[in-house]
Design a protein around this motif. Structure first.
Motif, mmCIF file in Angstrom:
data_model
loop_
_atom_site.group_PDB
_atom_site.id
_atom_site.type_symbol
_atom_site.label_atom_id
_atom_site.label_comp_id
_atom_site.label_asym_id
_atom_site.label_seq_id
_atom_site.Cartn_x
_atom_site.Cartn_y
_atom_site.Cartn_z
ATOM 1 N N GLY A 33 64.961 105.481 19.120
ATOM 2 C CA GLY A 33 65.334 106.808 19.595
ATOM 3 C C GLY A 33 65.521 107.811 18.479
ATOM 4 O O GLY A 33 65.044 107.629 17.354
ATOM 5 N N LYS A 34 66.257 108.877 18.798
ATOM 6 C CA LYS A 34 66.492 109.971 17.858
ATOM 7 C C LYS A 34 67.852 109.791 17.206
ATOM 8 O O LYS A 34 68.889 109.834 17.877
ATOM 9 N N ILE A 35 67.862 109.610 15.902
ATOM 10 C CA ILE A 35 69.100 109.357 15.182
ATOM 11 C C ILE A 35 69.074 110.092 13.851
ATOM 12 O O ILE A 35 68.032 110.185 13.200
ATOM 13 N N GLU A 36 70.224 110.656 13.472
ATOM 14 C CA GLU A 36 70.320 111.327 12.176
ATOM 15 C C GLU A 36 71.773 111.320 11.709
ATOM 16 O O GLU A 36 72.704 111.280 12.524
ATOM 17 N N PRO A 37 71.998 111.330 10.391
ATOM 18 C CA PRO A 37 73.371 111.391 9.870
ATOM 19 C C PRO A 37 74.046 112.677 10.307
ATOM 20 O O PRO A 37 73.395 113.702 10.546
ATOM 21 N N ASP A 38 75.372 112.625 10.416
ATOM 22 C CA ASP A 38 76.083 113.794 10.924
ATOM 23 C C ASP A 38 77.541 113.736 10.485
ATOM 24 O O ASP A 38 78.134 112.659 10.367
ATOM 25 N N THR A 39 78.107 114.903 10.235
ATOM 26 C CA THR A 39 79.551 115.028 10.007
ATOM 27 C C THR A 39 80.101 116.004 11.027
ATOM 28 O O THR A 39 79.587 117.120 11.178
ATOM 29 N N PHE A 40 81.133 115.560 11.751
ATOM 30 C CA PHE A 40 81.682 116.369 12.832
ATOM 31 C C PHE A 40 83.200 116.232 12.824
ATOM 32 O O PHE A 40 83.737 115.126 12.872
ATOM 33 N N LYS A 41 83.884 117.371 12.696
ATOM 34 C CA LYS A 41 85.350 117.415 12.729
ATOM 35 C C LYS A 41 85.987 116.353 11.826
ATOM 36 O O LYS A 41 86.871 115.599 12.231
ATOM 37 N N GLY A 42 85.489 116.301 10.599
ATOM 38 C CA GLY A 42 86.099 115.480 9.576
ATOM 39 C C GLY A 42 85.652 114.041 9.515
ATOM 40 O O GLY A 42 86.092 113.288 8.640
ATOM 41 N N LYS A 43 84.764 113.616 10.403
ATOM 42 C CA LYS A 43 84.299 112.233 10.397
ATOM 43 C C LYS A 43 82.792 112.207 10.196
ATOM 44 O O LYS A 43 82.046 112.967 10.807
ATOM 45 N N THR A 44 82.371 111.286 9.339
ATOM 46 C CA THR A 44 80.954 111.133 9.039
ATOM 47 C C THR A 44 80.394 109.954 9.818
ATOM 48 O O THR A 44 80.977 108.867 9.819
ATOM 49 N N GLY A 45 79.278 110.173 10.480
ATOM 50 C CA GLY A 45 78.652 109.110 11.254
ATOM 51 C C GLY A 45 77.215 109.462 11.552
ATOM 52 O O GLY A 45 76.479 109.916 10.678
ATOM 53 N N ILE A 46 76.822 109.287 12.820
ATOM 54 C CA ILE A 46 75.454 109.570 13.228
ATOM 55 C C ILE A 46 75.452 110.322 14.554
ATOM 56 O O ILE A 46 76.411 110.278 15.315
ATOM 57 N N LYS A 47 74.337 110.995 14.814
ATOM 58 C CA LYS A 47 74.041 111.547 16.126
ATOM 59 C C LYS A 47 72.919 110.703 16.740
ATOM 60 O O LYS A 47 71.921 110.415 16.077
ATOM 61 N N LEU A 48 73.092 110.328 18.017
ATOM 62 C CA LEU A 48 72.105 109.483 18.682
ATOM 63 C C LEU A 48 71.753 110.073 20.042
ATOM 64 O O LEU A 48 72.640 110.488 20.798
ATOM 65 N N SER A 49 70.471 110.099 20.364
ATOM 66 C CA SER A 49 70.017 110.444 21.708
ATOM 67 C C SER A 49 68.741 109.679 21.995
ATOM 68 O O SER A 49 67.979 109.336 21.085
ATOM 69 N N GLU A 50 68.541 109.388 23.273
ATOM 70 C CA GLU A 50 67.337 108.714 23.756
ATOM 71 C C GLU A 50 67.037 107.424 22.998
ATOM 72 O O GLU A 50 65.890 107.149 22.647
ATOM 73 N N GLY A 51 68.085 106.630 22.756
ATOM 74 C CA GLY A 51 67.847 105.389 22.042
ATOM 75 C C GLY A 51 69.075 104.516 21.937
ATOM 76 O O GLY A 51 70.057 104.681 22.658
ATOM 77 N N PHE A 187 78.535 108.747 16.840
ATOM 78 C CA PHE A 187 79.264 107.511 16.585
ATOM 79 C C PHE A 187 79.743 107.512 15.135
ATOM 80 O O PHE A 187 79.041 107.992 14.242
ATOM 81 N N ALA A 188 80.937 106.971 14.932
ATOM 82 C CA ALA A 188 81.489 106.862 13.579
ATOM 83 C C ALA A 188 82.436 105.663 13.526
ATOM 84 O O ALA A 188 82.878 105.144 14.553
ATOM 85 N N ASN A 189 82.729 105.226 12.300
ATOM 86 C CA ASN A 189 83.769 104.225 12.035
ATOM 87 C C ASN A 189 83.591 102.948 12.847
ATOM 88 O O ASN A 189 84.532 102.420 13.447
ATOM 89 N N PHE A 190 82.371 102.405 12.830
ATOM 90 C CA PHE A 190 82.143 101.149 13.556
ATOM 91 C C PHE A 190 82.693 99.972 12.761
ATOM 92 O O PHE A 190 82.475 99.845 11.557
ATOM 93 N N GLN A 191 83.403 99.099 13.454
ATOM 94 C CA GLN A 191 83.898 97.859 12.862
ATOM 95 C C GLN A 191 84.034 96.808 13.953
ATOM 96 O O GLN A 191 84.163 97.125 15.128
#
Length: 366
Positions: A33-51, A187-191
């Motif tokens: 799908g569509k995924i890219e790095p992203d920072t949103f409201k102080g947290k760094t993670g990814i943006k995901l759609s259609e995948g 999505f962010a902070n996966f553990q």
């Protein structure tokens, strides 16, 4: 003093479960799908759609899965899969942000052969009403142990959903973060942690006993095209000769999830289920049943009933969920009778259940 020591012991036990922090990179995940790095409201993670993202570790059975995610008011179904055997077979918990506060704002379903099953599994243990903020980070925690699970959403003090009984056999598998819609979820902070003793807080209920008269096993055929039944009021003999059969036990609810047996695909959207009923005399018996999505009932080869429970087929609020909502009166002859039910599926759950409360004078075999 004993209470203090007990509380301390529980605290130590809770924090003793070491979590593995997993960055969102190709060495740890397989992406679609569509995924890219992203920072949103102080947290760094990814943006995901259609995948989806598939954790490369395929050994998760029991333990804890945690991550942060953002949700919007859009109609979509982002969530987390676990014990994934392949992209078509896994356990799945997903959120429905467009249903905030409603009884199906969060849902658990088992996925067999890529088929949804929310029309078969709903209510206590499968779905519930929760609320959480939109367009903000929401923390998700999933605890899993054998056939039980808890899901925490935003509020870590109590589970938002208690899953009394997971439907798939516990086997090691991968973890999947999912968003198949053309709407961004972050999505962010996966553990995660592997442990056979996650710190459950909810109350798990034992599986309810079968209702009186529940049919506990059926003969189930291979798949065929529903169109083969369109122009006949009896079972086409050329089709009957091509069928193969297996005996399948039901769940305590009486449900058979037919997707466990066969994969839904073009030209293969219908299955026959069959009962053999030996009656000690000519008599009429009431069969109560539920189905998803469509059914045709044949008694001794003759069509006696047809029904449709497709999603929104009755009105825009109709979900097509299964239950003992239908009944047919079986005109039985003395001796052996056969009841065949052709069950056809579109989406949402492929299943059948039945009960004969009054079985006096009958011998029933699948």
């Amino acid at each position: 003093m004993k209470l203090i020591l007990l509380a301390f012991g529980l605290l130590v036990s809770h924090f003793a479960i070491a979590q593995t922090i997993v960055p969102f990179d190709t060495s740890h995940w397989t992406f679609t799908g569509k995924i890219e790095p992203d920072t949103f409201k102080g947290k760094t993670g990814i943006k995901l759609s259609e995948g989806a993202l598939y954790l490369n570790d395929s050994t998760f059975v029991n333990g804890i899965i945690e991550f942060d995610m953002t949700l919007t008011k859009s109609r979509y179904f982002p969530g987390v899969g676990f014990r994934l055997q392949n992209p078509e077979n896994f356990e799945f918990v997903y959120l429905r942000p467009h249903q905030l506060g409603n009884p199906d704002a969060i849902q658990y379903i088992p996925i067999f052969n890529l088929q949804d099953s929310w029309q078969l599994y709903y209510g206590d243990g499968y779905s519930t009403a929760i609320t959480y903020p939109l367009d903000e980070w929401v923390h998700i925690k999933l605890l899993v142990r054998e056939t039980q699970a808890e899901v925490y959403v935003d509020d870590m003090s109590k589970p938002g959903l208690v899953i009394h009984r997971l439907k798939r056999t516990p086997k090691p598998g991968r973890i999947r973060l999912d968003n198949g819609a053309p709407v961004v979820t972050r999505f962010a902070n996966f553990q995660y942690a592997k442990t056979d003793n996650p710190p459950f807080q909810g109350t798990f209920k034992p599986e309810a006993a079968p209702q009186k008269g529940t049919i506990r096993s059926w003969q189930v055929s291979n798949t065929f095209d529903e169109k083969l039944l369109d122009s006949n009021y009896s079972i086409p003999q050329d089709l009957a000769r091509q069928l193969t059969w297996q005996t399948v036990r039901t769940e305590n609810s009486g449900v058979i999830n037919l997707s466990q047996i066969s994969k839904l695909r073009e030209g293969h959207n219908t299955i026959f289920t069959k009962l053999v009923i030996v009656s000690d005399k000519p008599q009429v018996k009431k069969l109560q049943f539920g189905f998803s999505d469509r059914v045709k009932v044949y008694v001794n080869g003759t069509l006696v009933y047809g029904g449709q429970d497709v999603f929104t087929s009755r009105d825009y609020r109709f979900l097509g969920t299964i239950g003992y909502f239908d009944e047919v009166y079986l005109d039985l002859k003395k001796g052996q009778n056969e009841v065949w039910m052709a069950v056809s599926e579109t989406f949402g759950g492929w299943g059948i259940q039945g009960k004969l409360v009054d079985q006096n004078g009958l011998t029933i075999t699948p």
